[in-house]
Design an enzyme around this catalytic site. Structure first.
Site, PDB file in Angstrom:
ATOM      1  N   SER A   1       1.055  -1.264   0.452  1.00 32.59           N
ATOM      2  CA  SER A   1      -0.268  -0.504   0.239  1.00 32.59           C
ATOM      3  C   SER A   1       1.102   1.229  -0.041  1.00 32.59           C
ATOM      4  O   SER A   1       1.047   1.566  -1.301  1.00 32.59           O
ATOM      5  CB  SER A   1      -0.674   0.330   1.277  1.00 32.59           C
TER       6      SER A   1
ATOM      7  N   ASP B   1      -0.339  -4.865  -4.246  1.00 36.76           N
ATOM      8  CA  ASP B   1      -1.597  -4.004  -4.571  1.00 36.76           C
ATOM      9  C   ASP B   1      -1.792  -2.305  -4.707  1.00 36.76           C
ATOM     10  O   ASP B   1      -2.326  -1.597  -3.805  1.00 36.76           O
ATOM     11  CB  ASP B   1      -2.099  -4.523  -3.795  1.00 36.76           C
TER      12      ASP B   1
ATOM     13  N   HIS C   1      -7.975  -5.109  -0.654  1.00 36.25           N
ATOM     14  CA  HIS C   1      -6.872  -4.392  -1.236  1.00 36.25           C
ATOM     15  C   HIS C   1      -5.889  -4.902   0.316  1.00 36.25           C
ATOM     16  O   HIS C   1      -5.071  -5.103   0.743  1.00 36.25           O
ATOM     17  CB  HIS C   1      -6.970  -2.358  -0.815  1.00 36.25           C
TER      18      HIS C   1
END
Length: 391
Positions: A121, A145, A295
């Site tokens: 992230s 991601d 996510h």
């Protein structure tokens, strides 16, 4: 400058200013490969792994996963706390250029070279920027991601994170000595975050006592209430605008030629078509794996993502060894022997001198480094003789 505006807003809101530091000392944990995996394992590694967490995460979030990665890949794994997270210093600026420089400074301060970066992230963008701006520092990367583009669509989620945490601090006034402090905080956050997994992720930062080690100059731990380890009240702007950003102008024309594996959640919008085009532009040697997850891949698919990382690291190491042997084989036998003998003897003589007396702490580091080089020299000679690799 954006953070000057942030400082002015902190004063206007009656908050003590967050300090400004170009460099910070980052807290970290080092996960050493378990000796029971390979009793003869030499843990010295020229290509260690550095794991960088996401927004409002910390080095403790995935410590068990990182230990597994260390064991399976036979590689030391460093997990760090970014500034304003965990046990690291609370300070501005909080932007990608500063955060990437923090990672670079950490690697240089600890003598880490040719690192394998793993970022999730927020940490994924930091790792991508580090690879682009300091390609010689990095061997490979695993990007979990995220993509190298501006993402204004995620600001609504970041805003909800902030609102839920501020609600716990400002509205509920939960006492630190309340035996149900964590469950009450969990219940309070439901108003903004219905997903229990996300609440658990954020609540991992909540404490009801004075933390060990670093103590923030902007948090009053002695007021009798619970606190987040992050300076949440001071991050209401930077955690939204800066985290969703990407320094396009600063990386224009840059590429990282090393191997990069991207892990994408099939139910996540963080890697879309625009993001994929940017990935192709910046990272020509990329590969992509998809996992059935949102996510929050690391929480929803822990075994799958750990296996993908380990397989990638091991395959990449095999390729690295092949390149090294091809380089060695370019020497004739006589040239190689002369090269090894001279360097090996010089290193051995230095080792003899250093080990004649009880070494200082600094000399211990030198001895360890020399021993590693001598081991490598011997390995090269054996490889030249055998013409084969054992991985």
């Amino acid at each position: 400058m954006f953070f000057t505006k942030v400082l002015n807003n902190q004063v206007a809101n009656g908050l003590k200013q967050l300090p400004v530091h170009k460099r910070v000392q980052m807290a970290y944990d080092l996960h050493i490969p378990n000796k029971t995996v390979n009793p003869n394992l030499n843990i010295r590694s020229h290509e260690p792994i550095v794991f960088v967490h996401g927004i409002f995460g910390s080095k403790k979030n995935y410590r068990h996963d990182c230990q597994k990665i260390a064991n399976v890949t036979h590689t030391p794994v460093y997990t760090i706390d970014l500034r304003n997270h965990g046990q690291s210093m609370h300070a501005l600026p909080f932007d990608y250029e500063t955060l990437a420089q923090d990672v670079t400074d950490f690697c240089e301060d600890h003598g880490l070279k040719k690192v394998n970066l793993i970022g999730y992230s927020l940490g994924a963008k930091i790792c991508m920027l580090t690879m682009l701006q300091n390609p010689d520092l990095v061997r490979s990367g695993v990007i979990i991601d995220n993509s190298p583009i501006e993402q204004p669509h995620i600001e609504i989620f970041l805003t909800q994170f902030i609102k839920s945490m501020l609600h716990v601090l400002n509205s509920t006034k939960i006492r630190a000595d309340d035996k149900d402090w964590k469950s009450k905080a969990n219940q309070a956050m439901r108003r903004y975050i219905p997903n229990g997994g996300i609440r658990d992720y954020l609540l991992a930062n909540l404490i009801n006592k004075v933390p060990k080690g670093y103590k923030s100059p902007v948090i009053n731990y002695d007021d009798g209430y619970i606190h987040f380890q992050n300076p949440v009240r001071h991050m209401t702007e930077v955690a939204v605008k800066n985290v969703s950003a990407w320094p396009t102008e600063h990386v224009k024309g840059l590429k990282f030629e090393g191997q990069v594996r991207f892990l994408k959640g099939t139910k996540s919008a963080f890697i879309d078509e625009k993001g994929l085009e940017a990935i192709k532009e910046y990272f020509p040697n990329y590969s992509l794996s998809e996992l059935n997850a949102t996510h929050f891949i690391l929480n929803e698919r822990p075994q799958e993502y750990v296996k993908l990382i380990c397989d990638f690291i091991k395959v990449n190491r095999y390729k690295s060894l092949q390149e090294h042997i091809r380089h060695v084989e370019n020497f004739s036998s006589a040239e190689l022997e002369a090269r090894h003998n001279a360097e090996h003897e010089r290193q051995m003589e230095e080792l003899r001198q250093l080990t004649q007396t009880t070494p200082t702490a600094e000399q211990v580091k030198t001895i360890d480094n020399l021993a590693s080089k001598v081991d490598l020299s011997a390995t090269e000679r054996q490889q030249q003789q055998n013409k084969e690799i054992t991985v």
